[in-house]
Write a protein that holds these residues in place. Structure first.
Motif, short mmCIF file in Angstrom:
data_model
loop_
_atom_site.label_atom_id
_atom_site.label_comp_id
_atom_site.label_asym_id
_atom_site.label_seq_id
_atom_site.Cartn_x
_atom_site.Cartn_y
_atom_site.Cartn_z
N GLY A 160 0.97 -1.12 -0.13
CA GLY A 160 -0.01 0.10 -0.16
C GLY A 160 0.82 1.23 0.17
N ALA A 161 1.95 1.18 0.83
CA ALA A 161 2.90 2.57 1.13
C ALA A 161 3.50 2.79 -0.42
N CYS A 162 3.98 1.51 -1.17
CA CYS A 162 4.54 1.66 -2.55
C CYS A 162 3.70 2.16 -3.64
N GLU A 163 2.25 1.79 -3.54
CA GLU A 163 1.43 2.03 -4.41
C GLU A 163 1.26 3.66 -4.02
N LYS A 164 0.96 4.04 -3.08
CA LYS A 164 0.63 5.46 -2.44
C LYS A 164 1.81 6.37 -3.04
N PHE A 165 3.04 5.83 -3.09
CA PHE A 165 4.16 6.95 -2.91
C PHE A 165 4.88 6.83 -4.32
N GLN A 166 4.10 5.59 -5.05
CA GLN A 166 4.90 5.37 -6.43
C GLN A 166 6.27 4.95 -6.31
N SER A 167 6.55 4.19 -5.53
CA SER A 167 7.99 3.70 -5.29
C SER A 167 8.09 2.32 -5.32
N ALA A 168 9.30 1.64 -5.21
CA ALA A 168 9.42 0.17 -5.03
C ALA A 168 9.88 -0.20 -3.77
N ALA A 169 9.94 -1.29 -3.34
CA ALA A 169 10.50 -1.94 -2.40
C ALA A 169 11.18 -3.41 -2.55
N VAL A 170 12.38 -3.39 -1.84
CA VAL A 170 13.16 -4.85 -2.13
C VAL A 170 12.86 -5.60 -0.69
N VAL A 171 12.40 -6.91 -0.67
CA VAL A 171 12.05 -7.52 0.26
C VAL A 171 12.71 -8.96 0.24
N SER A 172 13.25 -9.20 1.29
CA SER A 172 13.78 -10.84 1.27
C SER A 172 13.02 -11.54 2.08
N LEU A 173 12.27 -12.56 1.59
CA LEU A 173 11.38 -13.41 2.50
C LEU A 173 11.96 -14.86 2.17
N ASN A 174 11.69 -15.54 3.34
CA ASN A 174 12.20 -16.97 3.39
C ASN A 174 10.90 -17.88 3.27
N GLN A 175 10.75 -18.28 1.94
CA GLN A 175 9.74 -19.28 1.67
C GLN A 175 8.38 -18.85 2.07
N PRO A 176 7.98 -17.62 1.76
CA PRO A 176 6.59 -17.07 1.96
C PRO A 176 5.33 -17.90 1.32
N SER A 177 4.48 -17.82 1.92
CA SER A 177 3.16 -18.32 1.43
C SER A 177 2.60 -17.81 0.06
N ASP A 178 1.97 -18.62 -0.66
CA ASP A 178 1.36 -17.96 -2.16
C ASP A 178 0.59 -16.79 -1.92
N GLU A 179 -0.10 -16.70 -0.86
CA GLU A 179 -0.91 -15.30 -0.66
C GLU A 179 0.11 -14.11 -0.33
N ILE A 180 1.17 -14.36 0.28
CA ILE A 180 2.22 -13.32 0.49
C ILE A 180 2.77 -13.01 -0.96
N VAL A 181 3.32 -14.11 -1.59
CA VAL A 181 3.91 -13.90 -3.02
C VAL A 181 2.88 -13.11 -4.18
N ALA A 182 1.62 -13.45 -3.83
CA ALA A 182 0.64 -12.84 -4.79
C ALA A 182 0.46 -11.37 -4.73
N LEU A 183 0.96 -10.80 -3.58
CA LEU A 183 1.20 -9.37 -3.12
C LEU A 183 2.03 -8.72 -4.19
N PHE A 184 3.13 -9.35 -4.54
CA PHE A 184 4.09 -8.67 -5.27
C PHE A 184 3.76 -8.69 -6.89
N GLN A 185 4.19 -7.63 -7.50
CA GLN A 185 4.11 -7.46 -9.18
C GLN A 185 5.05 -8.34 -9.81
#
Length: 103
Positions: free
Chosen positions: A17-42
């Protein structure tokens, strides 16, 4: 121990939500996230066991299946039909099998 899956989902949702609001990107490192979390990424970036780029692009199960099952792991038709296994498992299993073949 790390975050619960619910806490992880909440944090990533807020970050999206913050990235969409501020038209920015984020780099996130996750260890084996669920499909629900992965689906949040473009897009998702997957590194192999040696830190080399294995995939960068949209989160698309069909595309990822084509790429990572081509590395040597046969995808059982019933599993593919049912969508069994997470996107992370798909990527990890494909790379692990490829790595084992080269060893």
């Amino acid at each position: 121990d790390g975050l619960s899956s619910q806490d992880s989902f909440s944090i990533v949702s807020q970050l999206k939500g913050a990235c969409e609001k501020f038209q920015s990107a984020a780099v996130v490192s996750l260890n084996q996230p669920s499909d629900e979390i992965v689906a949040l990424f473009q897009n998702v970036l997957v590194l192999d066991n040696e830190g080399q780029l294995a995939y960068f692009g949209p989160v698309d199960r069909d595309n990822l299946t084509a790429i990572f099952s081509a590395t040597g792991k046969d995808v059982d038709a019933a599993e593919e039909e049912a969508g069994v296994g997470s996107v992370c498992d798909l990527c990890l299993n494909g790379m692990t099998d490829d790595h084992d073949v080269d060893a």
